[in-house]
Design a protein around this motif. Structure first.
Motif, PDB file in Angstrom:
ATOM      1  N   THR A   1      -3.099  -5.236  -1.239  1.00  0.00           N
ATOM      2  CA  THR A   1      -2.467  -5.258   0.278  1.00  0.00           C
ATOM      3  C   THR A   1      -1.009  -6.010  -0.255  1.00  0.00           C
ATOM      4  O   THR A   1      -1.069  -7.043  -0.528  1.00  0.00           O
ATOM      5  N   HIS A   2       0.151  -5.154  -0.149  1.00  0.00           N
ATOM      6  CA  HIS A   2       1.471  -5.554  -0.284  1.00  0.00           C
ATOM      7  C   HIS A   2       2.111  -6.174   0.816  1.00  0.00           C
ATOM      8  O   HIS A   2       1.942  -6.012   1.940  1.00  0.00           O
ATOM      9  N   ARG A   3       2.989  -7.388   0.483  1.00  0.00           N
ATOM     10  CA  ARG A   3       3.468  -8.170   1.732  1.00  0.00           C
ATOM     11  C   ARG A   3       4.400  -7.247   2.683  1.00  0.00           C
ATOM     12  O   ARG A   3       4.288  -7.532   3.905  1.00  0.00           O
ATOM     13  N   THR A   4       4.821  -6.068   2.229  1.00  0.00           N
ATOM     14  CA  THR A   4       5.628  -5.301   3.119  1.00  0.00           C
ATOM     15  C   THR A   4       4.505  -4.659   4.163  1.00  0.00           C
ATOM     16  O   THR A   4       4.780  -4.478   5.188  1.00  0.00           O
ATOM     17  N   TYR A   5       3.173  -4.670   3.808  1.00  0.00           N
ATOM     18  CA  TYR A   5       2.528  -4.060   4.844  1.00  0.00           C
ATOM     19  C   TYR A   5       1.853  -5.069   5.905  1.00  0.00           C
ATOM     20  O   TYR A   5       1.783  -4.708   6.854  1.00  0.00           O
ATOM     21  N   VAL A   6       1.818  -6.259   5.407  1.00  0.00           N
ATOM     22  CA  VAL A   6       1.501  -7.513   6.239  1.00  0.00           C
ATOM     23  C   VAL A   6       2.745  -7.651   7.149  1.00  0.00           C
ATOM     24  O   VAL A   6       2.376  -8.111   8.270  1.00  0.00           O
ATOM     25  N   ASN A   7       3.724  -7.494   6.709  1.00  0.00           N
ATOM     26  CA  ASN A   7       4.964  -7.694   7.512  1.00  0.00           C
ATOM     27  C   ASN A   7       5.052  -6.790   8.733  1.00  0.00           C
ATOM     28  O   ASN A   7       5.253  -7.122  10.017  1.00  0.00           O
ATOM     29  N   GLU A   8       4.436  -5.390   8.695  1.00  0.00           N
ATOM     30  CA  GLU A   8       4.252  -4.596   9.632  1.00  0.00           C
ATOM     31  C   GLU A   8       3.028  -4.398  10.439  1.00  0.00           C
ATOM     32  O   GLU A   8       2.941  -4.084  11.612  1.00  0.00           O
ATOM     33  N   SER A   9       2.127  -5.055   9.886  1.00  0.00           N
ATOM     34  CA  SER A   9       0.769  -4.549  10.401  1.00  0.00           C
ATOM     35  C   SER A   9      -0.270  -6.077  10.531  1.00  0.00           C
ATOM     36  O   SER A   9      -1.332  -5.764  10.967  1.00  0.00           O
ATOM     37  N   GLY A  10       0.391  -7.095   9.687  1.00  0.00           N
ATOM     38  CA  GLY A  10      -0.443  -8.282   9.830  1.00  0.00           C
ATOM     39  C   GLY A  10      -1.686  -8.146   8.698  1.00  0.00           C
ATOM     40  O   GLY A  10      -1.766  -7.305   7.874  1.00  0.00           O
ATOM     41  N   GLY A  11      -2.304  -9.459   8.631  1.00  0.00           N
ATOM     42  CA  GLY A  11      -3.424  -9.677   7.645  1.00  0.00           C
ATOM     43  C   GLY A  11      -3.057 -10.381   6.286  1.00  0.00           C
ATOM     44  O   GLY A  11      -1.879 -11.197   6.414  1.00  0.00           O
ATOM     45  N   LYS A  12      -3.696 -10.283   5.274  1.00  0.00           N
ATOM     46  CA  LYS A  12      -3.157 -11.053   4.176  1.00  0.00           C
ATOM     47  C   LYS A  12      -2.660 -10.197   2.976  1.00  0.00           C
ATOM     48  O   LYS A  12      -3.382  -9.079   2.720  1.00  0.00           O
ATOM     49  N   ASP A  13      -1.616 -10.652   2.400  1.00  0.00           N
ATOM     50  CA  ASP A  13      -1.188 -10.024   1.216  1.00  0.00           C
ATOM     51  C   ASP A  13      -1.746 -10.316  -0.007  1.00  0.00           C
ATOM     52  O   ASP A  13      -2.597 -11.503   0.126  1.00  0.00           O
ATOM     53  N   ASN A  14      -1.241  -9.725  -1.170  1.00  0.00           N
ATOM     54  CA  ASN A  14      -2.135 -10.057  -2.319  1.00  0.00           C
ATOM     55  C   ASN A  14      -1.418 -11.158  -3.191  1.00  0.00           C
ATOM     56  O   ASN A  14      -1.801 -11.422  -4.302  1.00  0.00           O
ATOM     57  N   GLN A  15      -0.552 -11.949  -2.633  1.00  0.00           N
ATOM     58  CA  GLN A  15       0.529 -12.751  -3.470  1.00  0.00           C
ATOM     59  C   GLN A  15      -0.219 -14.102  -3.867  1.00  0.00           C
ATOM     60  O   GLN A  15      -0.331 -14.641  -5.060  1.00  0.00           O
ATOM     61  N   ARG A  16      -1.430 -14.359  -3.052  1.00  0.00           N
ATOM     62  CA  ARG A  16      -2.171 -15.456  -3.250  1.00  0.00           C
ATOM     63  C   ARG A  16      -3.186 -15.085  -4.606  1.00  0.00           C
ATOM     64  O   ARG A  16      -3.310 -16.000  -5.460  1.00  0.00           O
ATOM     65  N   LEU A  17      -3.872 -13.998  -4.487  1.00  0.00           N
ATOM     66  CA  LEU A  17      -4.813 -13.611  -5.510  1.00  0.00           C
ATOM     67  C   LEU A  17      -4.009 -13.303  -6.740  1.00  0.00           C
ATOM     68  O   LEU A  17      -4.425 -13.521  -7.845  1.00  0.00           O
ATOM     69  N   GLU A  18      -2.769 -12.730  -6.765  1.00  0.00           N
ATOM     70  CA  GLU A  18      -1.918 -12.484  -7.939  1.00  0.00           C
ATOM     71  C   GLU A  18      -1.695 -13.697  -8.523  1.00  0.00           C
ATOM     72  O   GLU A  18      -1.589 -13.827  -9.761  1.00  0.00           O
ATOM     73  N   PHE A  19      -1.557 -14.520  -7.839  1.00  0.00           N
ATOM     74  CA  PHE A  19      -1.125 -16.139  -8.607  1.00  0.00           C
ATOM     75  C   PHE A  19      -2.363 -16.499  -9.309  1.00  0.00           C
ATOM     76  O   PHE A  19      -2.425 -17.128 -10.494  1.00  0.00           O
ATOM     77  N   PHE A  20      -3.561 -16.541  -8.660  1.00  0.00           N
ATOM     78  CA  PHE A  20      -4.725 -16.923  -9.286  1.00  0.00           C
ATOM     79  C   PHE A  20      -4.988 -16.088 -10.354  1.00  0.00           C
ATOM     80  O   PHE A  20      -5.572 -16.247 -11.554  1.00  0.00           O
ATOM     81  N   GLY A  21      -4.944 -14.665 -10.189  1.00  0.00           N
ATOM     82  CA  GLY A  21      -5.087 -13.911 -11.134  1.00  0.00           C
ATOM     83  C   GLY A  21      -4.547 -13.979 -12.702  1.00  0.00           C
ATOM     84  O   GLY A  21      -5.061 -13.752 -13.471  1.00  0.00           O
ATOM     85  N   ASP A  22      -3.374 -14.223 -12.363  1.00  0.00           N
ATOM     86  CA  ASP A  22      -2.506 -14.601 -13.523  1.00  0.00           C
ATOM     87  C   ASP A  22      -3.223 -15.711 -14.594  1.00  0.00           C
ATOM     88  O   ASP A  22      -3.225 -15.476 -15.729  1.00  0.00           O
ATOM     89  N   ALA A  23      -3.701 -16.910 -13.787  1.00  0.00           N
ATOM     90  CA  ALA A  23      -4.236 -17.532 -14.631  1.00  0.00           C
ATOM     91  C   ALA A  23      -5.776 -17.130 -15.188  1.00  0.00           C
ATOM     92  O   ALA A  23      -6.021 -17.418 -16.292  1.00  0.00           O
TER      93      ALA A  23
END
Length: 232
Positions: free
Chosen positions: A31-53
């Motif tokens: 889920t990209h942040r642009t979807y959340v901006n329109e429809s709500g929910g959680k985007d994948n930025q939190r998981l992307e941060f952890f996934g990098d590590a």
């Protein structure tokens, strides 16, 4: 719409050969942040941060096992190439993550499903979701299966012509062309080793070693390219 999304999630699970216990994690990863901006929910930025590590850790483990005699600098160079946006986006495309992304309408129209940055972020988020859902072993299996073929094929990992890539980046970022200088040639005639240094202006950008001068220049170009990627 819900059925299509469920089918997309099932397809991702099939391609990574893992079935999620908590599908909300998988949905969040895609889920990209642009979807959340329109429809709500959680985007994948939190998981992307952890996934990098998680990815850095698992690749470090893979490289230590695969190249037990390599030095830290060599391992760092290989890992940097593996986690480059181009490499991660290519893997994400192989997993067909683009088709499963949840995007806002504007991002959808703008070709978001093909954007390298979005694909690379989605892959890292997926890896984090996998780790959180199943632990380290499922994540390790996926990383090994996807990245080991790249270690067997350097031209896939670094690109077919490192000198050409470097020249393009140097011209764009520094408005200069690279200069190659032979530092030394060692060893007997049947087993020569050439060491080449590469410069942009007066700055030494890297050093490469090879059995021929051409091979050494390619190796040096790869090292310099990795430095320049930090400027782009």
């Amino acid at each position: 719409m819900k059925e299509k999304q469920d089918d997309n999630l099932t397809g991702v699970e099939a391609r990574i050969k893992y079935r999620f216990l908590n599908r909300e994690l998988l949905e969040e990863a895609l889920t990209h942040r642009t979807y959340v901006n329109e429809s709500g929910g959680k985007d994948n930025q939190r998981l992307e941060f952890f996934g990098d590590a998680v990815l850095d850790f698992l690749l470090s483990d893979l490289l230590l096992r695969r190249f037990p005699e390599s030095r830290e600098g060599e391992l760092t160079k290989i890992r940097a190439a593996l986690v480059d946006e181009v490499s991660l986006a290519r893997i994400a495309a192989e997993l067909e993550l683009g088709a499963s992304l949840r995007l806002g309408r504007g991002e959808e129209k703008g070709g978001g499903r093909q954007k390298r940055s979005l694909l690379a972020d989605a892959f890292e988020a997926l890896l984090a979701a996998l780790y959180l859902d199943g632990g380290i072993e499922p994540a390790r299996l996926v990383v090994h299966r996807l990245f080991e073929p790249l270690l067997d094929s350097p031209e896939q990992l670094f690109g077919r012509d490192a000198k050409t890539e470097l020249q393009e980046r140097a011209r764009f970022l520094r408005r200069e062309l690279p200069r190659y200088e032979l530092k030394e040639a060692t060893g007997p005639d049947h087993d020569r080793r050439f060491t080449v240094q590469i410069y942009l202006g007066e700055e030494m950008m890297g050093e490469g070693v090879g059995r021929t001068k051409k091979e050494a220049e390619q190796d040096a170009a790869r090292a310099a390219t990795l430095l320049l990627k930090g400027e782009s």
